[in-house]
Design a protein around this motif. Structure first.
Motif, PDB file in Angstrom:
ATOM      1  N   TYR A   1      26.710  53.177  61.156  1.00  0.00           N
ATOM      2  CA  TYR A   1      26.726  53.591  59.250  1.00  0.00           C
ATOM      3  C   TYR A   1      24.912  53.974  59.322  1.00  0.00           C
ATOM      4  O   TYR A   1      24.081  53.778  60.710  1.00  0.00           O
TER       5      TYR A   1
ATOM      6  N   ALA B   1      22.454  55.040  57.037  1.00  0.00           N
ATOM      7  CA  ALA B   1      22.071  54.972  55.018  1.00  0.00           C
ATOM      8  C   ALA B   1      21.213  55.896  54.937  1.00  0.00           C
ATOM      9  O   ALA B   1      20.407  56.528  55.757  1.00  0.00           O
TER      10      ALA B   1
ATOM     11  N   ASN C   1      20.039  50.751  50.584  1.00  0.00           N
ATOM     12  CA  ASN C   1      21.425  51.252  51.103  1.00  0.00           C
ATOM     13  C   ASN C   1      21.738  50.622  52.407  1.00  0.00           C
ATOM     14  O   ASN C   1      22.826  49.785  52.644  1.00  0.00           O
TER      15      ASN C   1
ATOM     16  N   THR D   1      20.501  47.829  53.298  1.00  0.00           N
ATOM     17  CA  THR D   1      20.959  46.134  52.885  1.00  0.00           C
ATOM     18  C   THR D   1      21.743  45.544  52.313  1.00  0.00           C
ATOM     19  O   THR D   1      22.296  44.981  52.469  1.00  0.00           O
ATOM     20  N   ALA D   2      22.228  46.955  51.660  1.00  0.00           N
ATOM     21  CA  ALA D   2      23.736  46.518  50.981  1.00  0.00           C
ATOM     22  C   ALA D   2      25.163  46.655  51.633  1.00  0.00           C
ATOM     23  O   ALA D   2      25.895  45.719  51.760  1.00  0.00           O
ATOM     24  N   HIS D   3      24.641  47.544  53.228  1.00  0.00           N
ATOM     25  CA  HIS D   3      25.834  47.456  54.196  1.00  0.00           C
ATOM     26  C   HIS D   3      25.907  46.656  55.117  1.00  0.00           C
ATOM     27  O   HIS D   3      26.430  45.679  55.387  1.00  0.00           O
TER      28      HIS D   3
ATOM     29  N   HIS E   1      28.655  43.905  51.777  1.00  0.00           N
ATOM     30  CA  HIS E   1      29.433  44.133  50.026  1.00  0.00           C
ATOM     31  C   HIS E   1      29.526  45.872  49.958  1.00  0.00           C
ATOM     32  O   HIS E   1      30.553  46.153  49.580  1.00  0.00           O
ATOM     33  N   HIS E   2      27.970  46.580  50.057  1.00  0.00           N
ATOM     34  CA  HIS E   2      27.991  47.579  49.945  1.00  0.00           C
ATOM     35  C   HIS E   2      27.809  48.040  48.076  1.00  0.00           C
ATOM     36  O   HIS E   2      27.634  49.246  48.271  1.00  0.00           O
ATOM     37  N   VAL E   3      27.352  47.402  47.817  1.00  0.00           N
ATOM     38  CA  VAL E   3      27.445  47.327  46.257  1.00  0.00           C
ATOM     39  C   VAL E   3      25.463  46.920  46.154  1.00  0.00           C
ATOM     40  O   VAL E   3      24.707  45.881  45.771  1.00  0.00           O
ATOM     41  N   MET E   4      24.750  48.402  46.120  1.00  0.00           N
ATOM     42  CA  MET E   4      23.479  48.142  46.144  1.00  0.00           C
ATOM     43  C   MET E   4      22.761  47.297  44.859  1.00  0.00           C
ATOM     44  O   MET E   4      22.138  47.170  44.743  1.00  0.00           O
TER      45      MET E   4
ATOM     46  N   HIS F   1      22.342  51.974  40.548  1.00  0.00           N
ATOM     47  CA  HIS F   1      22.526  51.444  40.533  1.00  0.00           C
ATOM     48  C   HIS F   1      21.078  50.089  39.921  1.00  0.00           C
ATOM     49  O   HIS F   1      21.571  49.045  39.370  1.00  0.00           O
TER      50      HIS F   1
END
Length: 421
Positions: free
Chosen positions: A67, A69, A144, A146-148, A152-155, A377
């Motif tokens: 990934y 980010a 980005n 950390t959310a990954h 859940h990918h929601v920052m 966000h």
């Protein structure tokens, strides 16, 4: 949350912002407008010309699972003035991020954004001159990441969890800016039902007029267009004008005489609530705090409902705290690039809330769609009073970017809650 995910490579690519870097000092000194350009010589360090294309740097953190980010370094339109960091040059900054900062970022634990962002900011301060612009982009990429890693990918969820915010994520009012197209863009805003409009870019004395006559005329026109074009009878947007200190400049900085003009404009706004951003410029942070507080006191004593927004000289988290503690404004614009790492923006917003001052999640027309999406966000997690539609000065593009990112994030958050139930 996977413990095995790490940063394995840091890349940086130079790019452009959505507007320009403008030498405000040269403009105030008389640099004449020539179409989209300005004539004359630059006076602020870092500028070769009065107006230069804004720049950006995309930071890419390549993670061990493949990934990438991302986040964008950006700076405000009027870089280098009002206590702000000088403008940066993208190619140089990209090289510094890759070569000087990149190797150190490989050691970061991305599972805790707040800790990682603070450490990255400290390293940036040691090695990069454009530290705020660099920290702005790097911190977006870390959020980005950390959310990954959280899956859940929601920052916004990362922010809510790490700052222990009890309220759920929620939509916030969007504040649109017209740029120089002060009439056609107002029509667009009304047709799209924007809750706060139009910014107006009231940046010359001519746009204010003698005793505020031109500003009053413009507000009367806005009111007439709202009544003519609105599709819902209960549509009642807040009229928010950024006057760039020009009202105060017209009356030699007098808070009392500034209040006289603002009350006339308020009368012109009629049934629509009025907000005035940066009504006067006192020339320094401490003087600005004092004069805005005085202006606000005068307006309240006269039973005016005009809300005042602090903008210039409220740049850092420390500055914002002082404006809030001294109750110098009803709202404070938190200009995201000026605060560097976005964890400082979050702290400043929450500080405003603690002191009963409305945080305006701002930024600049000169940043990018990526930085705008990241800051959305922050807004929905901290429930700001209003959030700027950015970047650019064309209205449609910035409004689309911010509104759609907000709606996507809230829909995904609701789905994740229902799936976990």
């Amino acid at each position: 949350m996977s413990k095995s995910i790490k940063i394995v490579k840091v890349l940086a690519a130079s790019g452009v912002g959505s507007f320009f870097f403008d030498d405000q000092a040269a403009i105030k000194a008389g640099a004449a407008r020539d179409g989209a350009a300005y004539l004359g010589e630059a006076v602020t360090p870092g500028y070769a010309h009065v107006r230069e294309p804004s720049e950006s740097v995309s930071v890419m953190l390549v993670l061990s699972d493949g990934y990438v980010a991302v986040g964008d370094c950006a700076s405000v339109q009027y870089s280098g003035v009002g206590g702000r960091e000088p403008r940066f040059h993208a190619r140089q900054l990209a090289q510094q991020i890759e070569q000087d900062l990149g190797p150190r970022l490989l050691d970061l634990d991305i599972r805790r954004f707040r800790d990682a962002a603070a450490q990255a900011e400290a390293w940036i301060s040691e090695s990069i001159a454009s530290r705020r612009a660099a920290a702005y982009g790097v911190s977006q990429a870390l959020l980005n990441a950390t959310a990954h890693a959280a899956g859940h990918h929601v920052m916004a969820r990362v922010i809510k969890d790490e700052w222990a915010l009890s309220d759920p994520l929620a939509a916030v009012p969007i504040y649109a800016q017209s740029g120089d197209d002060r009439h056609a863009n107002v029509d667009k805003m009304i047709l799209k039902g924007v809750p706060i409009l139009p910014h107006g870019l009231i940046n010359t004395l001519e746009l204010v007029g003698p005793e505020g006559a031109e500003l009053e005329r413009y507000v009367r026109w806005i009111v007439a267009r709202i009544k003519q074009l609105r599709t819902q009878p209960d549509y009642r947007p807040r009229i928010h004008l950024d006057v760039y200190g020009m009202v105060g400049a017209l009356v030699q900085g007098s808070p009392d005489r500034t209040a006289d003009i603002l009350q006339r404009v308020e009368a012109a706004a009629g049934p629509f609530p009025l907000t005035i951003e940066h009504p006067l410029d006192a020339g320094s942070r401490d003087a600005q705090i004092k004069d805005l507080a005085r202006l606000r006191q005068v307006l309240r004593a006269r039973r005016s409902q005009v809300k005042i927004v602090a903008d210039e000289w409220a740049n850092t988290a420390e500055d914002i705290n002082l404006f809030a503690v001294n109750q110098s404004a009803d709202l404070i614009q938190v200009k995201t690039p000026d605060l560097g790492s976005i964890h400082n923006t979050i702290d400043a917003i929450l500080d405003c809330h603690r002191h009963g001052v409305g945080p305006v999640l701002g930024g600049t027309c000169a940043e990018t769609e990526l930085s705008a999406r990241a800051t959305v966000h922050i807004g929905i997690a901290t429930r700001v009073a209003q959030m700027l539609a950015k970047p650019g000065m064309g209205f449609d593009e910035g409004y689309t970017i911010v509104l759609n990112e907000m709606n996507r994030a809230l829909r995904l958050d609701a789905y994740l809650d229902s799936a976990a139930a």
